[in-house]
Design a protein around this motif. Structure first.
Motif, PDB file in Angstrom:
ATOM      1  N   SER A  52      35.408 -64.463 112.711  1.00  0.00           N
ATOM      2  CA  SER A  52      36.195 -64.807 113.883  1.00  0.00           C
ATOM      3  C   SER A  52      35.303 -64.821 115.126  1.00  0.00           C
ATOM      4  N   CYS A  53      34.392 -63.861 115.214  1.00  0.00           N
ATOM      5  CA  CYS A  53      33.463 -63.805 116.349  1.00  0.00           C
ATOM      6  C   CYS A  53      32.570 -65.042 116.372  1.00  0.00           C
ATOM      7  N   ARG A  54      32.028 -65.371 115.209  1.00  0.00           N
ATOM      8  CA  ARG A  54      31.143 -66.540 115.138  1.00  0.00           C
ATOM      9  C   ARG A  54      31.877 -67.811 115.528  1.00  0.00           C
ATOM     10  N   LEU A  55      33.097 -67.950 115.019  1.00  0.00           N
ATOM     11  CA  LEU A  55      33.889 -69.139 115.313  1.00  0.00           C
ATOM     12  C   LEU A  55      34.200 -69.244 116.805  1.00  0.00           C
ATOM     13  N   ARG A  56      34.554 -68.103 117.375  1.00  0.00           N
ATOM     14  CA  ARG A  56      34.895 -68.104 118.795  1.00  0.00           C
ATOM     15  C   ARG A  56      33.694 -68.525 119.636  1.00  0.00           C
ATOM     16  N   TRP A  57      32.529 -67.988 119.289  1.00  0.00           N
ATOM     17  CA  TRP A  57      31.324 -68.328 120.029  1.00  0.00           C
ATOM     18  C   TRP A  57      30.955 -69.789 119.807  1.00  0.00           C
ATOM     19  N   THR A  58      30.916 -70.193 118.575  1.00  0.00           N
ATOM     20  CA  THR A  58      30.445 -71.533 118.234  1.00  0.00           C
ATOM     21  C   THR A  58      31.340 -72.619 118.828  1.00  0.00           C
ATOM     22  N   ASN A  59      32.625 -72.401 118.767  1.00  0.00           N
ATOM     23  CA  ASN A  59      33.537 -73.462 119.149  1.00  0.00           C
ATOM     24  C   ASN A  59      33.987 -73.421 120.606  1.00  0.00           C
ATOM     25  N   TYR A  60      33.892 -72.257 121.246  1.00  0.00           N
ATOM     26  CA  TYR A  60      34.482 -72.185 122.582  1.00  0.00           C
ATOM     27  C   TYR A  60      33.633 -71.497 123.637  1.00  0.00           C
ATOM     28  N   LEU A  61      32.834 -70.534 123.244  1.00  0.00           N
ATOM     29  CA  LEU A  61      32.165 -69.725 124.261  1.00  0.00           C
ATOM     30  C   LEU A  61      30.730 -70.143 124.527  1.00  0.00           C
ATOM     31  N   ARG A  62      30.069 -70.731 123.577  1.00  0.00           N
ATOM     32  CA  ARG A  62      28.660 -71.037 123.800  1.00  0.00           C
ATOM     33  C   ARG A  62      28.530 -72.081 124.902  1.00  0.00           C
ATOM     34  N   PRO A  63      27.466 -71.953 125.700  1.00  0.00           N
ATOM     35  CA  PRO A  63      27.285 -72.879 126.811  1.00  0.00           C
ATOM     36  C   PRO A  63      27.044 -74.301 126.336  1.00  0.00           C
ATOM     37  N   GLY A  64      27.442 -75.253 127.176  1.00  0.00           N
ATOM     38  CA  GLY A  64      27.142 -76.637 126.884  1.00  0.00           C
ATOM     39  C   GLY A  64      28.247 -77.398 126.194  1.00  0.00           C
ATOM     40  N   ILE A  65      29.324 -76.699 125.885  1.00  0.00           N
ATOM     41  CA  ILE A  65      30.415 -77.369 125.183  1.00  0.00           C
ATOM     42  C   ILE A  65      31.288 -78.118 126.174  1.00  0.00           C
ATOM     43  N   ARG A  66      31.596 -79.347 125.829  1.00  0.00           N
ATOM     44  CA  ARG A  66      32.552 -80.121 126.611  1.00  0.00           C
ATOM     45  C   ARG A  66      33.805 -80.264 125.770  1.00  0.00           C
ATOM     46  N   ARG A  67      34.971 -80.046 126.362  1.00  0.00           N
ATOM     47  CA  ARG A  67      36.186 -80.075 125.579  1.00  0.00           C
ATOM     48  C   ARG A  67      37.174 -81.062 126.192  1.00  0.00           C
ATOM     49  N   GLY A  68      37.944 -81.691 125.327  1.00  0.00           N
ATOM     50  CA  GLY A  68      38.946 -82.625 125.775  1.00  0.00           C
ATOM     51  C   GLY A  68      38.328 -83.895 126.334  1.00  0.00           C
ATOM     52  N   ASN A  69      39.182 -84.836 126.755  1.00  0.00           N
ATOM     53  CA  ASN A  69      38.753 -86.061 127.421  1.00  0.00           C
ATOM     54  C   ASN A  69      37.594 -86.768 126.722  1.00  0.00           C
ATOM     55  N   PHE A  70      37.811 -87.136 125.486  1.00  0.00           N
ATOM     56  CA  PHE A  70      36.798 -87.894 124.763  1.00  0.00           C
ATOM     57  C   PHE A  70      36.638 -89.264 125.421  1.00  0.00           C
ATOM     58  N   THR A  71      35.399 -89.654 125.651  1.00  0.00           N
ATOM     59  CA  THR A  71      35.136 -90.953 126.262  1.00  0.00           C
ATOM     60  C   THR A  71      35.281 -92.049 125.207  1.00  0.00           C
ATOM     61  N   PRO A  72      35.474 -93.294 125.660  1.00  0.00           N
ATOM     62  CA  PRO A  72      35.549 -94.398 124.691  1.00  0.00           C
ATOM     63  C   PRO A  72      34.311 -94.477 123.808  1.00  0.00           C
TER      64      PRO A  72
END
Length: 294
Positions: A52-72
């Motif tokens: 759960s910790c790894r998933l949380r970091w990998t998918n949401y907490l690690r820097p550089g992640i952009r979420r939502g608003n996928f460009t064309p």
DNA sequence: AAAGACGACAACCGCGCTCCA
DNA sequence: TTGGAGCGCGGTTGTCGTCTT
């Protein structure tokens, strides 16, 4: 007899992460770096399993992640890569460094798959359209290139073809400081607001940096990225982590990778990344909108 | 206004791979 | 060589918000 599940222990918390848990986890990773997830719950006191910790970091907490608003352009790449690779979300994510495999997978399942289904049903009744025939042509090319690529790389492992997810972790760091929180009235909304900007809200990020201890980087990296705020310790240096110098380090890492490690783009990759592809995506989107009318 | 249906997405689960003793 | 530990991946589920009736 299979391996016992890692998360079935009594007292292991499940469900949504709280900002407090996020702060604890990020603070720990800032000090020790990602990895050795097994020890994270023990050392942090978090009542979460290591996965759960790894998933949380990998998918949401690690820097550089952009979420939502996928460009064309991103949509187009996902569509083409999915056609090419199938549901290899990690491989697809390696072409979209700011996106996580989970995010891409969700976006595919909730948006693109439905759009494509609509589009394909529209194609059946309007197959004479120029955009449609071009799309079909490109899809056919994908199948041809697929066989060529596999034929030419069959003697090598897939790891030489696609960057690993771990490599992506150290890529672009934009978005470290998140959007300010929205005005909310309840906990559910504040949890939602936490994610909408890409993770922690700004005040939480400030708190995070206040809680951070120094981290150790290579001396050369420090000299080039942290504006001289380094404390020597042998061939390593300790660095006061700020969003600015963390970003600089990541940029340096990206440059280093592009010089030393990253293989040159294959024909297929160039083709996928070609800007003309984005133009075709617009056509596809128009077709999708058309098909929704049918 | 209330209740059910639906959509979006965060998180979990189980399997397989790799590494190492 | 083998078995356990750690981790990554893809599929699935659960929860919450929004929409519709």
């Amino acid at each position: 007899m299979g391996r016992p599940p890692c998360c079935d222990k009594v007292g292991i918390k499940k469900g949504p992460w709280t900002p407090e848990e996020d702060i604890i986890l990020v603070s720990y990773i800032q000090q020790h770096g990602p990895g050795n997830w097994r020890s994270v719950p023990t050392n942090t006191g978090l009542s979460r399993c290591s996965k759960s910790c790894r998933l949380r970091w990998t998918n949401y907490l690690r820097p550089g992640i952009r979420r939502g608003n996928f460009t064309p352009h991103e949509e187009g790449m996902i569509i083409h890569l999915q056609a090419l690779l199938g549901n290899k979300w990690a491989a697809i994510a390696s072409y979209l460094p700011q996106r996580t495999d989970n995010d891409i997978k969700n976006y595919w399942n909730t948006h693109l798959k439905k759009k494509l289904n609509k589009f394909q049903s529209g194609m059946e009744t309007h197959s004479s359209s120029t955009a449609t025939s071009r799309l079909v042509s490109k899809s056919l090319n994908i199948e041809r290139i697929k066989s060529l690529e596999f034929a030419s790389t069959s003697s090598t492992t897939t790891t030489t073809t696609y960057a690993s997810s771990t490599e992506n972790i150290s890529r672009l760091l934009q978005g470290w400081m998140r959007s300010p929180p929205k005005t909310t009235n309840n906990n559910n909304n504040s949890r939602k607001a936490e994610h909408e900007g890409g993770g922690l809200i700004e005040s939480e990020s400030v708190l995070l940096f206040e809680n951070m201890n120094n981290v150790t980087w290579d001396k050369s990296t420090c000299e080039s990225t942290s504006n001289g705020v380094c404390e020597e310790d042998g061939d390593k240096v300790k660095v006061a982590v700020t969003p600015e110098n963390y970003n600089n380090k990541q940029k340096a890492d990206v440059n280093t990778n592009s010089k030393n490690n990253n293989p040159p783009l294959s024909f297929l990759e160039k083709w996928l990344l070609d800007e003309s592809c984005a133009g075709q995506v617009e056509e596809i989107k128009q077709m999708m909108e058309l098909s929704s009318i049918f």
